[in-house]
Write an enzyme that holds these catalytic residues in place. Structure first.
Site, mmCIF file in Angstrom:
data_model
loop_
_atom_site.group_PDB
_atom_site.id
_atom_site.type_symbol
_atom_site.label_atom_id
_atom_site.label_comp_id
_atom_site.label_asym_id
_atom_site.label_seq_id
_atom_site.Cartn_x
_atom_site.Cartn_y
_atom_site.Cartn_z
ATOM 1 N N ARG A 51 -3.759 -2.082 -18.096
ATOM 2 C CA ARG A 51 -4.969 -1.285 -17.939
ATOM 3 C C ARG A 51 -4.744 -0.271 -16.821
ATOM 4 N NH1 ARG A 51 -9.533 -3.618 -20.327
ATOM 5 N NH2 ARG A 51 -10.499 -1.631 -19.802
ATOM 6 N N THR A 54 -5.114 6.667 -21.280
ATOM 7 C CA THR A 54 -4.943 5.327 -20.736
ATOM 8 C C THR A 54 -3.549 4.846 -21.140
ATOM 9 O OG1 THR A 54 -6.010 4.416 -22.707
ATOM 10 C CG2 THR A 54 -7.397 4.738 -20.762
ATOM 11 N N ASP A 81 -7.673 14.335 -24.552
ATOM 12 C CA ASP A 81 -7.852 12.944 -24.152
ATOM 13 C C ASP A 81 -7.327 12.084 -25.296
ATOM 14 O OD1 ASP A 81 -8.670 10.396 -23.488
ATOM 15 O OD2 ASP A 81 -10.607 11.032 -22.694
ATOM 16 N N TYR A 101 0.856 -1.188 0.000
ATOM 17 C CA TYR A 101 0.000 0.000 0.000
ATOM 18 C C TYR A 101 0.887 1.232 0.000
ATOM 19 C CZ TYR A 101 -5.074 -0.317 0.335
ATOM 20 O OH TYR A 101 -6.401 -0.422 0.045
ATOM 21 N N GLU A 136 -0.163 4.980 -0.243
ATOM 22 C CA GLU A 136 -0.873 6.255 -0.361
ATOM 23 C C GLU A 136 0.096 7.430 -0.320
ATOM 24 O OE1 GLU A 136 -3.990 6.674 2.465
ATOM 25 O OE2 GLU A 136 -5.340 5.296 1.413
ATOM 26 N N LYS A 157 -4.422 0.192 -24.963
ATOM 27 C CA LYS A 157 -4.737 0.557 -26.345
ATOM 28 C C LYS A 157 -3.453 0.605 -27.188
ATOM 29 C CE LYS A 157 -8.969 3.072 -25.060
ATOM 30 N NZ LYS A 157 -8.844 3.323 -23.598
#
Length: 420
Positions: free
Chosen positions: A236, A227, A201, A55, A57, A230
């Site tokens: 992803r 992203t 975008d 983790y 953060e 693609k």
């Protein structure tokens, strides 16, 4: 074909069998969905590392958890590679996906109820560009531009008129079904005139930009959202890039504004993909994606297909099947049975409903990753033509014949990450 997954097979044979079935499906079929691709074995490996166990953060050097000595280096590496590859001043590699990345943009630059502007979804835009069914259309006042009915191209005089009338805080350019080059300078000029933040975008075309096959928005846009899968051939995930003046606002919007800890295994896989995209071979790949798309478009036109805007400049082709008298959904499902994977899609000014539209959307990233070239595009177009014809006639035997032909070509061109 299936790859060995000994631990998974031992622990959960049912799920392992499903993974194997998907591997075989991806190996044997011709994948033409423009938002899909094959990642490398290295990206797959990075996605499944023990980085999953941490983790983290916060940001590198400013975490809320201890034990980040290695994780900080992983994230800094991904950030440095993104900045170098795209030539940007700032990069954030933590967004979980494209939609959350776009939500962070709203959080950074707008207040609920503000006016935002983007391309209408039926015209080729994205849900998160202020479309009504999206949270971005419910929490903000979305106004949409489209394309000309006669050309399928954006009319920038109309875009400018709308922007000056509505005075949006944010203007999005880019989308999910745009087969033509995005004119970033034209959008930037309009954004400056109305005082809006311009967001490019580039989720669909990021790999083409990295490979020099599409103009870059970097000199023109305030923020770039993308992203990492693609055409970029990564995992992803997503990234936000910007000028340094917007770095603090964007970072704060991603964390703590929208997310908790980043997915460190995805960050690592993004770093690998960015490294791969910096190689000369990737530049050749990006150029081949576009060359294949143009060759496929020409072959489809020769067979009487109606292509939105008359062709393509990038990786994507949007086809209106109205002249073929076969609805897009019927065609897409028949082509799937023929081993050709596409998605049914609305076309501009489509009289049919979104879940039963007139068109199909196809693209060349995946087949190019398998090593197919322009010399194969006539055969691909012929399969599509025969498949659509068979769909209209409900000829399952013809679809089965196409599937066997597709599988034969695919076996000669193993997919990256699946060739074991």
């Amino acid at each position: 074909m299936t790859l060995p997954h000994p631990a998974l097979s031992a622990a959960d044979p049912e799920l392992a069998a499903l993974v194997g079935a998907e591997e075989q499906l991806q190996a044997e079929t011709l994948r033409l969905i423009p938002s899909e691709n094959y990642v490398s074995a290295a990206v797959l490996e990075a996605s499944g590392t023990v980085l999953q166990n941490k983790y983290s953060e916060g940001y590198a050097g400013r975490r809320y958890y201890e034990g980040q000595q290695v994780i900080d280096q992983v994230e800094r590496l991904a950030v440095a590679r993104a900045k170098a590859l795209f030539g940007v001043e700032h990069a954030n590699v933590q967004p979980y996906s494209g939609s959350p990345a776009n939500l962070a943009v709203y959080l950074a630059f707008a207040e609920p109820g503000d006016t935002v502007m983007g391309m209408a979804l039926p015209m080729g835009g994205h849900l998160t560009h202020g479309w009504g069914v999206s949270a971005t259309g419910k929490w903000f006042r979305g106004v949409q531009y489209g394309v000309r009915q006669d050309t399928g191209l954006i009319d920038f005089d109309e875009v400018r008129e709308l922007a000056l009338k509505e005075r949006p805080k944010i203007i999005f350019c880019g989308g999910t079904a745009l087969p033509r080059t995005i004119d970033f300078p034209a959008f930037a000029e309009i954004a400056r005139e109305c005082g809006a933040v311009l967001v490019a975008d580039v989720a669909h075309i990021a790999g083409l930009i990295a490979g020099g096959a599409h103009p870059s928005p970097v000199p023109h846009a305030d923020v770039i959202s993308t992203t990492t899968h693609k055409t970029l051939r990564g995992p992803r995930g997503a990234m936000l890039m910007s000028r340094e003046e917007h770095a603090k606002a964007l970072d704060k919007a991603v964390f703590p504004g929208l997310q908790g800890g980043p997915h460190n295994q995805t960050t690592a896989a993004i770093a690998v993909a960015l490294h791969e995209a910096s190689q000369p071979s990737f530049r050749a790949y990006a150029q081949s994606v576009v060359a294949n798309a143009r060759a496929l478009a020409e072959a489809l036109l020769d067979r009487g297909f109606d292509l939105v805007s008359g062709g393509t400049d990038n990786h994507l082709i949007l086809m209106d099947l109205t002249p073929k008298e076969v609805p897009g959904k019927v065609a897409a499902k028949a082509l799937d049975r023929a081993g050709i994977v596409v998605n049914y899609n609305t076309v501009p000014y489509d009289p049919r409903k979104p879940f039963d539209p007139s068109g199909i959307r196809i693209g060349t990233p995946s087949l190019t990753s398998r090593g197919l070239g322009t010399e194969h595009m006539a055969a691909v177009a012929d399969w599509i033509d025969r498949g659509v014809t068979a769909a209209g006639k409900e000829d399952e035997e013809a679809l089965a014949t196409i599937r066997s032909e597709v599988a034969e070509l695919m076996s000669a061109h193993p997919a990256p990450g699946l060739a074991g």
